[in-house]
Design an enzyme around this catalytic site. Structure first.
Site, mmCIF file in Angstrom:
data_model
loop_
_atom_site.group_PDB
_atom_site.id
_atom_site.type_symbol
_atom_site.label_atom_id
_atom_site.label_comp_id
_atom_site.label_asym_id
_atom_site.label_seq_id
_atom_site.Cartn_x
_atom_site.Cartn_y
_atom_site.Cartn_z
ATOM 1 N N SER A 133 0.816 -1.221 0.000
ATOM 2 C CA SER A 133 0.000 0.000 0.000
ATOM 3 C C SER A 133 0.848 1.270 0.000
ATOM 4 C CB SER A 133 -0.931 -0.001 1.208
ATOM 5 O OG SER A 133 -0.185 -0.208 2.388
ATOM 6 N N ASP A 372 -2.408 6.212 12.199
ATOM 7 C CA ASP A 372 -1.630 5.436 11.232
ATOM 8 C C ASP A 372 -0.341 6.208 10.956
ATOM 9 O OD1 ASP A 372 -0.458 4.417 8.910
ATOM 10 O OD2 ASP A 372 -2.389 3.910 7.988
ATOM 11 N N HIS A 375 1.457 5.027 6.776
ATOM 12 C CA HIS A 375 1.096 5.589 5.471
ATOM 13 C C HIS A 375 1.261 7.105 5.461
ATOM 14 C CE1 HIS A 375 -0.950 1.625 5.528
ATOM 15 N NE2 HIS A 375 -0.512 1.616 4.285
#
Ligand SMILES: *[C@@H]1O[C@H](CO)[C@@H](O)[C@H](O)[C@H]1NC(C)=O
Ligand SMILES: *[C@@H]1O[C@H](CO)[C@@H](O)[C@H](O)[C@H]1NC(C)=O
Ligand SMILES: *[C@@H]1O[C@H](CO)[C@@H](O)[C@H](O)[C@H]1NC(C)=O
Ligand SMILES: *[C@@H]1O[C@H](CO)[C@@H](O)[C@H](O)[C@H]1NC(C)=O
Ligand SMILES: *[C@@H]1O[C@H](CO)[C@@H](O)[C@H](O)[C@H]1NC(C)=O
Ligand SMILES: *[C@@H]1O[C@H](CO)[C@@H](O)[C@H](O)[C@H]1NC(C)=O
Length: 398
Positions: A133, A372, A375
């Protein structure tokens, strides 16, 4: 959609790295270099061919606040292709300074990203980002950087799992993302149905993926964070039964399989390949603020001193560098780890989604659990990775 890590896995990553520091003691180092904090005043841009021919190290430098408002290079509003995972501003992030920094290599200026020039270079070609990702975010960034140069109605994205493809019709060019979180085959290869908890990797098998790479003109590889869930990883090698491998050893076996494919299948006259070095995480604020015990949540400024986080495995850095040196075909490592290490302010934090749902309300008040710090927001740090990739692509042809 493809959030690989749950909060349990963040915890496990934490435990793994903490344990590694104590047990192995090799993950941390002091990186020596000069970090100038003064704001850099310059309007010049390097020429892609020149900066590389003059031997400028694009990976050593500092972040400077851009004085000409040329950052960000696009906005959340101007790019229709951004997914909700990365649009931190739209998701409620109150500050926007994180979008205004420019990476300034010590020895030169990064060339200005010229979308038309890159699309001309990619005419009748395919550029493919392969990985997890993090790599998908870099692909999204590249799409946003290129799309203004393609007229409306002449560009679109189509999904062909595990691929996502941006097509620039007038150029017959495609910018693609291919989901392969371990590069080699694994039980996490389904584009949406995958789990990091029960992951199992086939260290010697790659053809299920590589058959889709063979005809691609420019390949950009990346794989890291899925390996780092625990200090051991279940894997097979050849016909041997599943067993637990030390992560660094497993990563090296993966690289060996990958390198074998590169050397046997790539044509260096017509194809190019790059390997992105690992993308750092900012899970422990005590690393940059002694005595604190948070994470990247509420960070609004880059780190301004030499810094290398404990989550960034030097074993993996070294393994990649060695694997590339051993190749017959030239693959360039884009060593973006150090420059990204400084950007504790640039992660999606609580301004993102989890399992397809926006983090809101009470969850947002619990950043320890829900931020998070793996990311990145867009616009943001991956745009700089692409400015660097751009420099290499324009310089090196294909
Ligand atoms: C990556 O770049 C940093 C910063 O210039 C440098 O310290 C490090 O040694 C490089 N690593 C590799 C493997 O090239
Ligand atoms: C369009 O691009 C593909 C590769 O992506 C290439 O195989 C094909 O020949 C190109 N078409 C034309 C008309 O050049
Ligand atoms: C490996 O798989 C076994 C059996 O499913 C499991 O008990 C063990 O926890 C797994 N190990 C890792 C490191 O995931
Ligand atoms: C893994 O398999 C390869 C070939 O299939 C072999 O050369 C290598 O020794 C094996 N390594 C381990 C650690 O089992
Ligand atoms: C962190 O703070 C503690 C106590 O406040 C101090 O003993 C320690 O030396 C500090 N560590 C660093 C790296 O500054
Ligand atoms: C965020 O950081 C600022 C200082 O930069 C501080 O005043 C504020 O209390 C912090 N907010 C939270 C929710 O931690």
């Amino acid at each position: 959609m493809w959030l690989p890590l749950s909060n349990q896995s963040l915890l496990a990553l934490f435990l793994f790295v903490s344990a590694s520091i104590l047990v192995v003691g090799t993950l941390r180092t002091i990186v020596e270099f000069s970090f100038l904090t003064k704001i850099y005043f310059s309007t010049t841009h390097g020429d892609p061919a020149d900066v590389l021919e003059q031997g400028c190290n694009l990976f050593q430098g500092r972040w400077v606040l851009d004085e000409h408002n040329s950052r960000p290079l696009y906005t959340e509003e101007s790019c229709p292709y951004l997914t909700r995972q990365v649009t931190c501003g739209r998701n409620g992030r109150p500050d926007s300074l994180y979008q205004k920094w420019r990476w300034k290599p010590d020895a030169c200026d990064l060339p200005r990203f010229d979308a038309l020039k890159l699309l001309e270079r990619l005419r009748n070609k395919r550029l493919m980002f392969v990985g997890d990702s993090i790599q998908r975010t870099q692909w999204e960034s590249m799409v946003c950087l290129l799309q203004p140069a393609v007229p409306d109605g002449k560009r679109f994205i189509h999904k062909d799992p595990p691929r996502k493809v941006f097509v620039a019709e007038e150029f017959n060019a495609s910018i693609e993302f291919y989901w392969a979180p371990f590069l080699v085959e694994s039980n996490s290869d389904h584009a949406t149905k995958h789990t990091v908890q029960r992951r199992q990797v086939k260290l010697d098998s790659i053809t299920e993926h590589s058959q889709h790479w063979a005809a691609v003109d420019v390949l950009v590889f990346e794989s890291y964070v899925w390996w780092m869930y625990q200090p051991l990883i279940n894997a097979t090698n050849g016909s041997h039964d599943v067993r637990e491998y030390d992560v660094a050893a497993a990563y090296e076996l993966m690289l060996r399989t990958w390198a074998k494919w590169i050397d046997s299948a790539m044509n260096p006259d017509t194809q190019k390949a790059y390997f992105m070095s690992l993308s750092p995480t900012h899970l422990w604020s005590w690393e940059w603020r002694n005595g604190s015990n948070g994470n990247c949540f509420n960070e609004s400024y880059p780190i301004q001193r030499p810094f290398w986080g404990a989550g960034s495995s030097l074993d993996v850095m070294r393994a990649v560098a060695e694997a590339l040196q051993g190749l017959k075909v030239k693959v360039t490592m884009l060593n973006i780890t150090q420059l990204s290490e400084f950007r504790k302010d640039a992660h999606t934090s609580v301004y993102t989604e989890r399992r397809g749902k926006l983090i809101t309300g009470e969850l947002r008040l619990n950043p320890e659990m829900y931020a998070d710090c793996i990311h990145w927001c867009l616009p943001g740090v991956p745009d700089t990775w692409n400015e660097i990739l751009y420099t290499y692509l324009i310089h090196g042809g294909h």
